[in-house]
Design a protein around this motif. Structure first.
Motif, short mmCIF file in Angstrom:
data_model
loop_
_atom_site.label_atom_id
_atom_site.label_comp_id
_atom_site.label_asym_id
_atom_site.label_seq_id
_atom_site.Cartn_x
_atom_site.Cartn_y
_atom_site.Cartn_z
N TYR A 119 0.93 -1.41 0.17
CA TYR A 119 -0.10 0.09 -0.14
C TYR A 119 0.80 1.39 0.02
CZ TYR A 119 -2.86 -3.58 2.41
OH TYR A 119 -3.53 -4.54 2.72
N TYR A 172 0.36 5.11 0.95
CA TYR A 172 -0.61 6.18 1.85
C TYR A 172 0.03 7.71 1.44
CZ TYR A 172 -3.13 2.49 4.12
OH TYR A 172 -4.05 1.49 4.39
N GLN A 224 -0.07 11.26 3.71
CA GLN A 224 -0.38 11.85 4.98
C GLN A 224 0.19 13.16 5.01
OE1 GLN A 224 1.36 10.09 8.82
NE2 GLN A 224 -0.20 11.07 9.92
N GLY A 266 -1.48 17.18 9.87
CA GLY A 266 -2.74 17.31 10.44
C GLY A 266 -4.07 16.31 9.95
N GLN A 267 -3.64 15.54 9.26
CA GLN A 267 -4.74 14.77 8.68
C GLN A 267 -4.06 13.25 8.80
OE1 GLN A 267 -5.79 15.42 4.74
NE2 GLN A 267 -5.74 17.55 5.15
N GLY A 268 -5.05 12.13 8.93
CA GLY A 268 -4.76 10.98 8.86
C GLY A 268 -4.02 10.41 7.54
N PRO A 269 -3.73 9.38 7.33
CA PRO A 269 -3.13 8.80 6.17
C PRO A 269 -4.26 8.46 5.20
CG PRO A 269 -2.15 7.42 8.02
CD PRO A 269 -2.95 8.66 8.45
N LEU A 307 -5.19 6.39 1.85
CA LEU A 307 -4.73 5.23 0.79
C LEU A 307 -4.57 5.94 -0.74
CD1 LEU A 307 -3.95 2.46 0.31
CD2 LEU A 307 -6.41 1.96 -0.39
N GLN A 360 -3.30 0.59 -4.01
CA GLN A 360 -2.80 -1.03 -3.22
C GLN A 360 -2.87 -1.91 -4.22
OE1 GLN A 360 -6.38 -2.22 -0.73
NE2 GLN A 360 -5.51 -4.44 -0.85
N ASP A 387 -6.66 -1.35 -5.94
CA ASP A 387 -7.59 -0.13 -5.77
C ASP A 387 -6.39 0.88 -5.96
OD1 ASP A 387 -9.39 1.04 -3.02
OD2 ASP A 387 -8.96 1.90 -4.63
N SER A 398 -8.15 4.09 -6.68
CA SER A 398 -9.49 5.07 -6.91
C SER A 398 -9.14 6.54 -6.46
CB SER A 398 -10.68 4.77 -6.22
OG SER A 398 -10.55 4.56 -5.00
N GLN A 399 -8.09 6.69 -5.47
CA GLN A 399 -8.05 7.96 -4.77
C GLN A 399 -6.29 8.33 -5.24
OE1 GLN A 399 -9.81 8.89 -0.76
NE2 GLN A 399 -8.95 6.73 -0.44
N LEU A 436 3.69 7.23 3.14
CA LEU A 436 4.10 5.89 3.82
C LEU A 436 3.58 4.66 2.95
CD1 LEU A 436 1.90 7.07 6.93
CD2 LEU A 436 4.22 6.61 6.82
N GLN A 459 -1.48 -4.32 8.59
CA GLN A 459 -0.60 -3.76 7.74
C GLN A 459 0.66 -3.02 8.52
OE1 GLN A 459 -2.76 -0.89 5.29
NE2 GLN A 459 -4.55 -2.16 5.21
#
Lengths: 114, 114
Positions: free
Chosen positions: B33, B35, B37, B40-43, B45, B48, B56, B58-59, B91, B103
């Motif tokens: 994977y 990611y 990050q 100030g935000q979460g990771p 994706l 994958q 995946d 899609s993002q 990441l 993971q």
């Protein structure tokens, strides 16, 4: 789509005090739940996860979390924190049957003070 | 066992330049994977892989981001051309490939676009 809300961006606490980090999720389907910890300049490390079974999950470093389906929550707790617990904590969800995609919250910075 | 390795750890570039990140997953892990990050935000994706196939993406902003995993082991993530908003920690994580498997994250590459 699923989402995760961590309401507290920062939580200051004195050493040896108890702490609770809050996590709420939103999903139209069943989910698995995770807590990760991130120390400065390091990657994320899994603390614990809920897949099924007992709603009280115990993890590493003395942390535990309880899955509450009716309140869609998965709060993280530790009865007595140590200076070394100072880090960023992320709650995450994974949709069951939806591959292994993790959706993370924005994180909570836990700062343990003497 | 050795963890997930990433390089470089830090990178500073100017906007419109290109950059590449490298990831070596844990030996035997079929799923990889990437990611993003943002501070100030979460990771989040980006992509994958299962072995050398995309599961995946899609993002992934495909107009500027690309990733490959030749031979189903190492992976590279490329940005071309970079924008200011691409400043983030990238990441890499890997898992054994089964559903709900943990993971494991690498230390990340911190990118600053000026």
């Amino acid at each position: 789509a699923q989402s995760v809300t961590q309401l507290d961006s920062q939580v200051p606490v004195f050493e040896e005090a108890p702490v609770e980090l809050r996590c709420n999720y939103s999903s139209s389907v069943s989910v698995y739940l995770f807590w990760y910890v991130q120390y400065p300049n390091q990657g994320l490390q899994l603390l614990l996860k809920y897949l099924s079974g007992s709603t009280l999950v115990k993890g590493i470093n003395g942390f535990e979390a309880e899955f509450n389906k009716s309140q869609t929550s998965f709060h993280l707790r530790k009865p007595s924190v140590h200076i070394s617990d100072t880090a960023e904590y992320f709650c995450a969800v994974m949709v069951t049957g939806g591959g292994n995609k993790l959706t993370f919250g924005t994180g909570t910075q836990l700062k343990v003070e003497l | 066992e050795a963890g997930v390795a990433q390089s470089p750890r830090y990178k500073i570039i100017e906007k419109r330049q290109s950059v590449a990140f490298w990831c070596n997953p844990i030996s035997g892990h079929a799923t990889l994977y990437w990611y993003q990050q943002i501070l100030g935000q979460g990771p989040k994706l980006l992509i994958q892989f299962q072995n050398n196939g995309v599961v995946d993406d899609s993002q992934l902003p495909k107009d500027r981001f690309s990733a490959e995993r030749l031979k189903g082991v190492d992976s590279t993530l490329k940005i071309q051309p970079a924008k200011l908003e691409d400043s983030a920690v990238y990441l890499c994580a890997s898992s054994s490939g089964g559903i709900r498997e943990t993971q494991y994250f690498g230390p990340g590459t911190r990118l600053l676009v000026l």
